[in-house]
Motif scaffolding. Structure first.
Motif, mmCIF file in Angstrom:
data_model
loop_
_atom_site.group_PDB
_atom_site.id
_atom_site.type_symbol
_atom_site.label_atom_id
_atom_site.label_comp_id
_atom_site.label_asym_id
_atom_site.label_seq_id
_atom_site.Cartn_x
_atom_site.Cartn_y
_atom_site.Cartn_z
ATOM 1 N N ARG A 25 0.831 -1.208 0.000
ATOM 2 C CA ARG A 25 0.000 0.000 0.000
ATOM 3 C C ARG A 25 0.863 1.255 0.000
ATOM 4 O O ARG A 25 0.547 2.251 -0.667
ATOM 5 C CB ARG A 25 -0.931 0.009 1.215
ATOM 6 N N THR A 26 1.954 1.232 0.757
ATOM 7 C CA THR A 26 2.840 2.389 0.837
ATOM 8 C C THR A 26 3.500 2.661 -0.502
ATOM 9 O O THR A 26 3.572 3.804 -0.962
ATOM 10 C CB THR A 26 3.910 2.174 1.921
ATOM 11 N N ASP A 57 -8.134 5.211 -4.639
ATOM 12 C CA ASP A 57 -9.284 5.423 -3.771
ATOM 13 C C ASP A 57 -8.927 4.978 -2.358
ATOM 14 O O ASP A 57 -7.783 4.604 -2.071
ATOM 15 C CB ASP A 57 -10.535 4.731 -4.318
ATOM 16 N N GLU A 58 -9.908 4.991 -1.469
ATOM 17 C CA GLU A 58 -9.632 4.707 -0.056
ATOM 18 C C GLU A 58 -9.223 3.264 0.194
ATOM 19 O O GLU A 58 -8.650 2.945 1.239
ATOM 20 C CB GLU A 58 -10.861 5.061 0.798
ATOM 21 N N ARG A 59 -9.464 2.379 -0.748
ATOM 22 C CA ARG A 59 -9.071 0.974 -0.606
ATOM 23 C C ARG A 59 -7.802 0.642 -1.386
ATOM 24 O O ARG A 59 -7.440 -0.512 -1.516
ATOM 25 C CB ARG A 59 -10.223 0.070 -1.066
ATOM 26 N N GLY A 60 -7.138 1.667 -1.877
ATOM 27 C CA GLY A 60 -5.900 1.447 -2.612
ATOM 28 C C GLY A 60 -6.096 0.975 -4.034
ATOM 29 O O GLY A 60 -5.139 0.538 -4.683
ATOM 30 N N ALA A 167 -7.308 -3.652 3.467
ATOM 31 C CA ALA A 167 -7.379 -3.314 4.888
ATOM 32 C C ALA A 167 -6.138 -2.568 5.375
ATOM 33 O O ALA A 167 -6.191 -1.861 6.385
ATOM 34 C CB ALA A 167 -7.563 -4.584 5.719
ATOM 35 N N ALA A 168 -5.012 -2.713 4.674
ATOM 36 C CA ALA A 168 -3.773 -2.066 5.084
ATOM 37 C C ALA A 168 -3.827 -0.565 4.783
ATOM 38 O O ALA A 168 -4.677 -0.102 4.027
ATOM 39 C CB ALA A 168 -2.581 -2.707 4.372
#
Length: 259
Positions: A25-26, A57-60, A167-168
């Motif tokens: 995610r990072t 978006d907010e879920r990557g 989730a990350a």
């Protein structure tokens, strides 16, 4: 399952570090573009690679602004399956030691309800797109992630489920990490040598910091002709650059006492 990128020596306690899902995610958060592989319509079965800017978006999930004139868009109209390869940005070392992530899934047109948020996110990340975002042949699409493969360098790789990835969250030091690394390498090379010798127990002639996150940092260490690496944990989790600075000062003070 929480998988980590580096294993400590046998018999030593685990060194805390972000999971592969967090690292993925990072990395995707820090980069701005990747390579989109679609299935060629002209040459069935062959992958077709395109440079692809994206937002998140907010879920990557990756958001693309693509034209119907583009070959990758025409490929997606025939088969929505695709993957996006994102490599660690601004990496100057050995290419195979760099981090990279492959996001696999289907690329679908965004539903009307998500367009306003997607547009704002995309233009915040790519402001020049304001010149063509309203052209009739352009539209927003999103990669619906089905699976993720993360590589953190040599001998650090594994699949990450779509659920783990969603989730990350990106590491809280992500935006500050480049500045921290540059500052330590430029202004405090002696401190890095002390960390390597005292905290990692490695004889060091030259040391550079190559990564930093909320739980610690990684050093590249030169000992004569030999190159190695070591991960040093922070004393406590940090969430901001100033916190990282304070902890590094504490650790250096104590390490010098032990040297």
């Amino acid at each position: 399952m929480s998988r980590h990128a580096y294993s400590p020596p046998p018999g030593s306690p685990p060194i805390p570090e972000p999971t592969y899902a967090e690292r993925a995610r990072t990395l995707v958060y820090l980069a701005r573009s990747g390579t989109l592989a679609t299935l060629s319509r002209k040459h069935p079965g062959h992958p077709f690679g395109s440079v692809m800017p994206y937002a998140l978006d907010e879920r990557g999930r990756s958001i693309f602004l693509i034209s119907t004139m583009a070959m990758h868009t025409q490929n997606l109209q025939a088969d929505r399956r695709a993957s996006l390869l994102v490599a660690q940005p601004d990496w100057t070392g050995e290419p195979l030691a760099a981090g990279r992530v492959t996001l696999m899934g289907e690329v679908c047109p965004l539903p009307e309800a998500d367009l306003a948020v997607a547009r704002a996110a995309y233009l915040a990340r790519h402001p020049n797109a304001a010149y063509w975002v309203d052209f009739e042949d352009f539209s927003f699409h999103r990669l619906e992630v089905a699976d993720v493969y993360y590589v953190g360098g040599f001998a650090a790789m594994d699949w990450v489920s779509a659920e783990e990835y969603a989730a990350a969250r990106p590491d809280p030091l992500a935006d500050a990490s480049a500045g921290i690394i540059e500052h330590m390498n430029r202004d405090h090379p002696d401190a890095l040598v002390t960390f390597a010798r005292v905290l990692a127990g490695v004889p060091a002639d030259g040391v550079s910091m190559v990564s930093v996150d909320r739980l610690g940092f990684k050093l590249r260490i030169k000992s004569g002709p030999r190159m190695s690496s070591a991960r040093i944990p922070f004393r406590r989790e940090v969430t901001a650059a100033e916190e990282a600075r304070a902890v590094l000062i504490e650790m250096l003070r104590d390490a010098r006492k032990r040297a």
